[in-house]
Design an enzyme around this catalytic site. Sequence first.
Site, PDB file in Angstrom:
ATOM      1  N   ASP A 102      49.338 -29.153  40.200  1.00  0.00           N
ATOM      2  CA  ASP A 102      50.802 -29.691  40.545  1.00  0.00           C
ATOM      3  C   ASP A 102      50.793 -29.674  42.159  1.00  0.00           C
ATOM      4  OD1 ASP A 102      51.147 -29.240  37.854  1.00  0.00           O
ATOM      5  OD2 ASP A 102      52.620 -27.271  38.344  1.00  0.00           O
TER       6      ASP A 102
HETATM    7  N1  URA Z   1      49.736 -24.448  35.399  1.00  0.00           N
HETATM    8  C1  URA Z   1      50.575 -24.976  36.184  1.00  0.00           C
HETATM    9  O1  URA Z   1      51.976 -24.618  35.663  1.00  0.00           O
HETATM   10  N2  URA Z   1      50.515 -25.714  37.045  1.00  0.00           N
HETATM   11  C2  URA Z   1      49.115 -25.952  37.596  1.00  0.00           C
HETATM   12  O2  URA Z   1      49.013 -26.729  38.670  1.00  0.00           O
HETATM   13  C3  URA Z   1      48.161 -25.344  36.995  1.00  0.00           C
HETATM   14  C4  URA Z   1      48.180 -24.784  35.692  1.00  0.00           C
END
Ligand code: URA
Length: 231
Positions: A102
């Site tokens: 993310d």
């Molecule tokens: N889980 C998440 O919530 N975000 C990420 O970027 C990776 C795993």
Amino acid sequence: MRTDALLSQYGYCSRREAARWVKCGRVQYRGEVVHSVGAKVEAEEVLVDGEPVPFVHGIYVALNKPVGYTCSHKEEGELVYDLLPAQWLCRNPGVNTVGRLDKETSGLLLVTDDGQFEHAMTSPRRHVPKVYRFTTSAPIPEAAVAQFASGEFLLEGEVVPCRPAELEITAPCAGLLTLHEGRYHQVRRMLAAVGAPVVSLERIAIGSLCLEQLQLAPGEWVEIDPALFSR
Ligand code: URA
């Protein structure tokens, strides 16, 4: 391969522009200046502007992704690809991230131009463990350890339970979570579901590759050996 094909495949210039590069004497093969775009060369023995062709056998790197960068080629704002040499994007094939983090997640991200490697690493049949370090805005309930490990933990809106995941609570509002799959926003959704919304999230390991050992500042990258992940 032809010299013009090499220059375009490795992202130096278009095939059309290759004639000028060659005419200017910028390309050498086995110590001799190349005079024709049609001359056959092997990439390992070519120099362009006196430098060897980088990553002749493919790009495999680990990047320490900073918070605020998006794993996308086309979204607005800062992209993880802005942190890599521009020439990599002009290569054919170009580079992609292996899965995504993310925008607000930092840490270990693999980047490659090898579609097969990318596919093998992200395949649901391949359960490469990924370790995340997180902090939360509320205490993590002890019971979450068993819930996440059970193989029966259901995320909202899903019908297939999460694979067993290992949760280690290191402080009331901090911990490590090891996942063996990669669902959308999985860490954030799992922790939110047990009443401990994530405040910060960092991926610290993929398989045996640990971010700490790589000693990368945020935004830095280093070449890795893809054999690290072969079974
Ligand atoms: N889980 C998440 O919530 N975000 C990420 O970027 C990776 C795993």
